[in-house]
Design a protein around this motif. Structure first.
Motif, PDB file in Angstrom:
ATOM      1  N   GLU A   1     -20.566 -25.412   0.825  1.00  0.00           N
ATOM      2  CA  GLU A   1     -22.030 -25.459   0.848  1.00  0.00           C
ATOM      3  C   GLU A   1     -22.568 -26.124  -0.416  1.00  0.00           C
ATOM      4  OE1 GLU A   1     -25.781 -22.312   1.126  1.00  0.00           O
ATOM      5  OE2 GLU A   1     -23.761 -21.656   1.673  1.00  0.00           O
TER       6      GLU A   1
ATOM      7  N   PHE B   1     -22.087 -29.848  -0.108  1.00  0.00           N
ATOM      8  CA  PHE B   1     -23.095 -30.521   0.707  1.00  0.00           C
ATOM      9  C   PHE B   1     -24.394 -30.729  -0.068  1.00  0.00           C
ATOM     10  CE2 PHE B   1     -20.649 -29.646   4.630  1.00  0.00           C
ATOM     11  CZ  PHE B   1     -20.805 -30.886   5.237  1.00  0.00           C
TER      12      PHE B   1
ATOM     13  N   MET C   1     -15.655 -29.464   3.070  1.00  0.00           N
ATOM     14  CA  MET C   1     -16.874 -29.837   3.782  1.00  0.00           C
ATOM     15  C   MET C   1     -16.588 -30.382   5.173  1.00  0.00           C
ATOM     16  SD  MET C   1     -18.748 -31.703   0.572  1.00  0.00           S
ATOM     17  CE  MET C   1     -19.917 -32.643   1.560  1.00  0.00           C
ATOM     18  N   PHE C   2     -15.498 -31.159   5.298  1.00  0.00           N
ATOM     19  CA  PHE C   2     -15.225 -31.843   6.557  1.00  0.00           C
ATOM     20  C   PHE C   2     -13.842 -31.547   7.133  1.00  0.00           C
ATOM     21  CE2 PHE C   2     -18.319 -34.594   4.328  1.00  0.00           C
ATOM     22  CZ  PHE C   2     -19.340 -34.570   5.274  1.00  0.00           C
TER      23      PHE C   2
ATOM     24  N   TRP D   1     -13.718 -25.265   9.570  1.00  0.00           N
ATOM     25  CA  TRP D   1     -14.334 -25.583  10.854  1.00  0.00           C
ATOM     26  C   TRP D   1     -13.428 -25.256  12.030  1.00  0.00           C
ATOM     27  CZ3 TRP D   1     -19.272 -25.969  10.291  1.00  0.00           C
ATOM     28  CH2 TRP D   1     -19.797 -26.479   9.100  1.00  0.00           C
TER      29      TRP D   1
ATOM     30  N   LYS E   1     -23.096 -23.816   7.737  1.00  0.00           N
ATOM     31  CA  LYS E   1     -23.426 -24.577   8.942  1.00  0.00           C
ATOM     32  C   LYS E   1     -24.811 -25.201   8.825  1.00  0.00           C
ATOM     33  CE  LYS E   1     -20.668 -21.673  12.051  1.00  0.00           C
ATOM     34  NZ  LYS E   1     -20.737 -20.678  13.155  1.00  0.00           N
TER      35      LYS E   1
ATOM     36  N   ALA F   1     -24.684 -28.151   6.328  1.00  0.00           N
ATOM     37  CA  ALA F   1     -23.949 -29.293   6.887  1.00  0.00           C
ATOM     38  C   ALA F   1     -24.772 -29.998   7.958  1.00  0.00           C
ATOM     39  CB  ALA F   1     -22.622 -28.811   7.464  1.00  0.00           C
TER      40      ALA F   1
END
Length: 207
Positions: A69, A72, A116-117, A122, A132, A135
């Protein structure tokens, strides 16, 4: 029940302890990878009791979500992903800055980018609601910028603005993964950025 006891090495206020835990966790991940991070090791490195961190993070996944978080937030600021689209003109300089900042964010902050990715949070569906939200907002802001440029007639593309936002983001992510995973060497980053910039600019073809 008494609050967690902090030892003399780290007599933090609760807010300071949260920041210190995140900071130390990032250092561990950067040096040895996410699998090397354990809450026990983190507490030991920071100098607090094993239970002290539970005031801020109930487990490792919650901590990793907090790191992602924060990533991001840095990412959004660095790429200027804002909802105030009218203040960001569509120029080749803007495209150059966006592409370069994206690629080098991934390279310079791989420990953030992976969380993050990546699938750590995820695929396991263990990301927090606040992560969430952060992002989704980042992509929503980017897609909103593309939509505004399209509405103003600055992007005469035949596909929808959302499709363009998705495919262009995917292109940047794919190139970033190649660099972060060292499939391509970091020395090739500038050349890759230039190729993407020229591709995007040719596609956008603004008036």
């Amino acid at each position: 029940m008494a609050s967690p006891t902090l030892n003399s090495k780290a007599n933090y206020h609760h807010g300071d302890l949260r920041k210190e835990l995140i900071k130390e966790a990032i250092l561990i991940i950067r040096e040895d990878g996410v699998n090397a991070l354990s809450m026990r090791k983190l507490a030991l490195n920071v100098g607090v009791s094993r239970n002290a961190y539970t005031y801020h993070f109930k487990d490792k996944k919650t901590l990793l979500s907090a790191i992602a978080e924060e990533g991001f937030k840095i990412f959004t600021k660095r790429l200027r992903l804002t909802t105030n689209d009218n203040n960001i003109k569509l120029t080749k300089k803007r495209v150059t800055e966006f592409v370069t900042n994206y690629i080098y964010f991934a390279i310079d902050h791989a420990e953030y980018y992976e969380l993050m990715f990546g699938q750590e949070l995820w695929a396991s569906q263990s990301s927090t609601e606040s992560l969430k939200k952060e992002a989704h907002q980042a992509f929503k802001n980017y897609a909103g910028q593309i939509a505004e440029y399209h509405r103003q007639g600055k992007i005469p593309i035949t596909i929808s603005p959302l499709q363009y936002a998705e495919t262009s983001w995917a292109t940047l992510h794919g190139m970033s993964r190649f660099l972060v995973d060292r499939i391509y060497t970091p020395e090739s980053a500038d050349e890759m950025c230039a190729s993407i910039i020229n591709l995007f600019w040719a596609q956008l073809n603004p008036k």
